[in-house]
Scaffold this active site. Structure first.
Site, short mmCIF file in Angstrom:
data_model
loop_
_atom_site.label_atom_id
_atom_site.label_comp_id
_atom_site.label_asym_id
_atom_site.label_seq_id
_atom_site.Cartn_x
_atom_site.Cartn_y
_atom_site.Cartn_z
N GLY A 1 0.87 -1.13 0.35
CA GLY A 1 0.47 -0.48 -0.19
C GLY A 1 0.73 1.07 0.38
O GLY A 1 0.42 2.35 -0.30
N ASN B 1 -13.60 1.95 8.55
CA ASN B 1 -12.43 0.79 8.52
C ASN B 1 -10.84 2.22 8.93
O ASN B 1 -10.39 2.30 7.88
CB ASN B 1 -12.37 1.47 6.61
CG ASN B 1 -10.81 0.10 5.90
OD1 ASN B 1 -9.99 0.36 6.38
ND2 ASN B 1 -10.92 -0.27 4.23
N TYR C 1 -3.86 6.63 6.30
CA TYR C 1 -3.18 7.85 5.64
C TYR C 1 -3.32 8.92 6.16
O TYR C 1 -2.56 9.91 5.68
CB TYR C 1 -5.06 8.47 4.68
CG TYR C 1 -4.75 7.77 3.70
CD1 TYR C 1 -4.65 7.48 2.19
CD2 TYR C 1 -6.45 5.95 4.10
CE1 TYR C 1 -4.60 6.27 1.21
CE2 TYR C 1 -6.59 5.65 2.71
CZ TYR C 1 -6.37 5.49 1.16
OH TYR C 1 -5.80 5.22 0.38
#
Length: 173
Positions: free
Chosen positions: A109, A136, A143
């Site tokens: 990721g 989530n 992030y």
């Protein structure tokens, strides 16, 4: 783990994009959503026609993470008219960073995100933005760790269920 390579995807990668999309969306969201709603969403969102249209859109950019000859994730970026909401020419949207569950925690990721950052900078964008499901926490932490901040929310429909996505953005310097 073998080394991961990130390569730009094109129309010849349509089936790979579909397969990763279906697998990763199912792995991430099946437990939280009714089976019929998931089935309908996956059929619509990853249909050959839809993915082909997305791959052919000049303002969408796809990258696949490969571990040797096995696709383990992908990134979908949108600019200009391809953006799902903001439609801001100074921005680039990260619509999807999808990584197979088997490769969670292996920095795939992060490599895809780094590609998103590099691509946005190469297009001289002022910021990146995205929507992430409020339930989530793994993705939200990812992030936040990469400098994104919440600036709003929007509704995401899955079947009859209205879910809330947090809107996040990162100003590029």
């Amino acid at each position: 783990m073998s080394s991961i390579t990130i390569l730009k995807a094109g129309i010849n990668d349509l089936e790979t994009i579909q397969n990763i999309g279906i697998q990763t969306f199912s792995e991430t969201f099946s437990e939280s959503n009714p089976e019929e709603a998931m089935k309908n969403y996956l059929e619509k969102s990853f249909s050959t026609e839809k993915v082909k249209s997305e791959l052919n859109h000049a303002d969408s950019h796809f990258y696949i993470a490969w571990e040797e000859d096995i696709a383990v994730g992908y990134l979908k970026l949108n600019s200009g008219s391809a953006q799902t909401e903001l439609q801001d020419d100074t921005a680039m949207e990260i619509e999807r960073i999808y990584v197979k569950k088997s490769h969670h925690g292996q920095k795939v990721g992060q490599l895809l995100y780094d590609q998103a950052l590099e691509t946005a900078k190469s297009f001289n964008k002022q910021y990146l933005w995205l929507g992430v499901w409020e339930k989530n926490p793994r993705a939200i932490r990812f992030y936040e760790k990469n400098g994104f901040e919440v600036f709003g929310s929007h509704t995401f429909r899955l079947g009859d269920d209205e879910q809330t996505d947090l809107m996040m953005k990162k100003i590029l310097k």
